[in-house]
Design a protein around this motif. Sequence first.
Motif, mmCIF file in Angstrom:
data_model
loop_
_atom_site.group_PDB
_atom_site.id
_atom_site.type_symbol
_atom_site.label_atom_id
_atom_site.label_comp_id
_atom_site.label_asym_id
_atom_site.label_seq_id
_atom_site.Cartn_x
_atom_site.Cartn_y
_atom_site.Cartn_z
ATOM 1 N N ALA A 11 16.353 -6.464 51.921
ATOM 2 C CA ALA A 11 17.199 -7.061 50.887
ATOM 3 C C ALA A 11 17.411 -6.143 49.693
ATOM 4 C CB ALA A 11 16.581 -8.378 50.414
ATOM 5 N N ASN A 12 16.675 -5.039 49.628
ATOM 6 C CA ASN A 12 16.836 -4.102 48.513
ATOM 7 C C ASN A 12 17.891 -3.030 48.784
ATOM 8 O OD1 ASN A 12 14.843 -5.233 46.776
ATOM 9 N ND2 ASN A 12 13.242 -4.307 48.047
ATOM 10 N N GLU A 13 18.622 -3.179 49.880
ATOM 11 C CA GLU A 13 19.624 -2.176 50.250
ATOM 12 C C GLU A 13 21.035 -2.559 49.793
ATOM 13 O OE1 GLU A 13 21.558 -0.647 54.432
ATOM 14 O OE2 GLU A 13 19.384 -0.884 54.354
ATOM 15 N N ILE A 14 21.331 -3.843 49.840
ATOM 16 C CA ILE A 14 22.670 -4.310 49.483
ATOM 17 C C ILE A 14 22.553 -5.409 48.435
ATOM 18 C CG2 ILE A 14 24.772 -5.452 50.306
ATOM 19 C CD1 ILE A 14 24.355 -4.115 52.985
ATOM 20 N N PHE A 15 23.315 -5.266 47.363
ATOM 21 C CA PHE A 15 23.337 -6.228 46.271
ATOM 22 C C PHE A 15 24.785 -6.637 46.025
ATOM 23 C CE2 PHE A 15 19.976 -3.105 45.725
ATOM 24 C CZ PHE A 15 18.843 -3.886 45.529
ATOM 25 N N ILE A 16 25.017 -7.399 44.977
ATOM 26 C CA ILE A 16 26.382 -7.739 44.604
ATOM 27 C C ILE A 16 27.174 -6.461 44.338
ATOM 28 C CG2 ILE A 16 27.848 -8.933 42.916
ATOM 29 C CD1 ILE A 16 25.476 -10.822 42.396
ATOM 30 N N GLU A 17 26.523 -5.470 43.710
ATOM 31 C CA GLU A 17 27.202 -4.248 43.289
ATOM 32 C C GLU A 17 27.919 -3.535 44.428
ATOM 33 O OE1 GLU A 17 24.115 -5.276 42.618
ATOM 34 O OE2 GLU A 17 23.143 -3.925 41.199
ATOM 35 N N THR A 61 7.202 -13.638 48.161
ATOM 36 C CA THR A 61 7.061 -12.662 49.247
ATOM 37 C C THR A 61 8.393 -12.226 49.849
ATOM 38 O OG1 THR A 61 6.619 -14.588 50.658
ATOM 39 C CG2 THR A 61 4.720 -13.343 49.868
ATOM 40 N N GLY A 62 9.488 -12.553 49.178
ATOM 41 C CA GLY A 62 10.790 -12.094 49.634
ATOM 42 C C GLY A 62 11.457 -13.078 50.586
ATOM 43 N N TYR A 63 12.644 -12.693 51.047
ATOM 44 C CA TYR A 63 13.473 -13.568 51.863
ATOM 45 C C TYR A 63 14.110 -12.751 52.993
ATOM 46 C CZ TYR A 63 12.856 -15.942 47.443
ATOM 47 O OH TYR A 63 12.288 -16.477 46.311
ATOM 48 N N GLY A 95 4.137 -8.301 44.162
ATOM 49 C CA GLY A 95 4.085 -7.377 43.038
ATOM 50 C C GLY A 95 5.405 -6.724 42.708
ATOM 51 N N LYS A 96 6.515 -7.349 43.124
ATOM 52 C CA LYS A 96 7.818 -6.766 42.829
ATOM 53 C C LYS A 96 8.515 -7.581 41.742
ATOM 54 C CE LYS A 96 8.135 -4.468 47.288
ATOM 55 N NZ LYS A 96 8.927 -4.212 48.509
ATOM 56 N N ASN A 97 9.817 -7.414 41.603
ATOM 57 C CA ASN A 97 10.526 -7.999 40.470
ATOM 58 C C ASN A 97 10.348 -9.505 40.333
ATOM 59 O OD1 ASN A 97 11.901 -5.922 38.935
ATOM 60 N ND2 ASN A 97 13.086 -5.525 40.781
ATOM 61 N N SER A 98 10.500 -10.229 41.446
ATOM 62 C CA SER A 98 10.416 -11.685 41.342
ATOM 63 C C SER A 98 9.035 -12.137 40.891
ATOM 64 C CB SER A 98 10.774 -12.335 42.678
ATOM 65 O OG SER A 98 9.914 -11.898 43.707
ATOM 66 N N SER A 99 8.002 -11.436 41.333
ATOM 67 C CA SER A 99 6.637 -11.780 40.943
ATOM 68 C C SER A 99 6.388 -11.477 39.470
ATOM 69 C CB SER A 99 5.637 -11.002 41.797
ATOM 70 O OG SER A 99 5.812 -11.273 43.165
ATOM 71 N N VAL A 100 6.833 -10.307 39.039
ATOM 72 C CA VAL A 100 6.636 -9.912 37.647
ATOM 73 C C VAL A 100 7.414 -10.838 36.710
ATOM 74 C CG1 VAL A 100 7.087 -8.073 35.965
ATOM 75 C CG2 VAL A 100 6.097 -7.522 38.196
ATOM 76 N N ASP A 101 8.654 -11.142 37.073
ATOM 77 C CA ASP A 101 9.452 -12.070 36.261
ATOM 78 C C ASP A 101 8.768 -13.421 36.146
ATOM 79 O OD1 ASP A 101 11.502 -10.277 35.733
ATOM 80 O OD2 ASP A 101 12.735 -10.922 37.422
ATOM 81 N N ALA A 102 8.274 -13.931 37.271
ATOM 82 C CA ALA A 102 7.606 -15.231 37.261
ATOM 83 C C ALA A 102 6.346 -15.196 36.405
ATOM 84 C CB ALA A 102 7.261 -15.651 38.691
ATOM 85 N N ALA A 103 5.561 -14.138 36.554
ATOM 86 C CA ALA A 103 4.323 -14.029 35.785
ATOM 87 C C ALA A 103 4.600 -14.008 34.286
ATOM 88 C CB ALA A 103 3.558 -12.772 36.207
#
Length: 325
Positions: free
Chosen positions: A298-304, A249-251, A165-173
Amino acid sequence: MKVEEVIIIGGGPCGLAAAIALKDAGIQSLIIEKGNVVDSIYRYPTHQTFFSSSEKLEIGDTAFIIENRKPVRSQAMAYYREVVRRKDLRVNTFEKVERVGKREDGKFTVQTSKGDYSALQVIVATGYYDHPNYMCIPGEQLPKVFHYFKEGHPYFSCDVAVIGGKNSSVDAALELVKSGARVTVLYRGTEYSPSIKPWILPEFEALVRNGTIKMEFNANVDKITEDSVIYHVGEEEKAVKNDFVFAMTGYHPDHSFLASMGINIDKGTGRPAYNEETMETNVKGIYIAGVLAAGNNANEIFIENGRFHGGLIANHLIVEKAKYE
């Protein structure tokens, strides 16, 4: 065997940023990448829009200029290719690092699918996208189950279940619905995740309200069969018919690869042992850059923020080098 000053494992944005920071400091590096540059971005959904604005994805003081505020996948790939070209970075593509040996006589042996290298220091910037979090339920290995979503067209007029139910799921849906799929989203959370991109949540909610997307909260998946997903909500067992399943379900990082180098991994968080000021791990001479530093979160560190790790490493290497001059 030629001795490299630094070998960087991984040619994603954070690995590229590290190479640029080292070059600016007068330190030569070689990037070894199992695919091509920014392979993880290439594997994003075809129509992916980044959460961040373009300036927050910039590396090497190279401007990322686009007309729209938030870049899409194709724009990001073009930008990073141009950075590699302008900065004249050394990248060995389609070469997989298989092992990093223990340091001997001040050098590491890096074994790859194409040969062996020797390096004074190693930076691991491999990301986490290759290792999905499996649910470990019956049927998860069926051919109809995927942990990566590319685009919706192949699923036109199909029944598709999206787990998560997070970003990847919503984007896919959303992409699946646009392509004419009949979509059910199964999420174990009790309400919409606060991490969902704010500009897409209203559209998703509207599709749920009008019945275009079936959304099931508190849904715990028990097993997947050839034609359905079995799950329970509370004490009630339910089933939803489907042709395909996307388990978003994430990585997680490749813990075994890091551990094989002697890097200590926290069992609870998956976080490798490293100095936050230098990015050096508990193994002297081995550094990490990018999302690896966050362990399983994985939601702690991004490219930014991961793009700045290379600068910390370069500064530390300059200090270390000065000790022996």
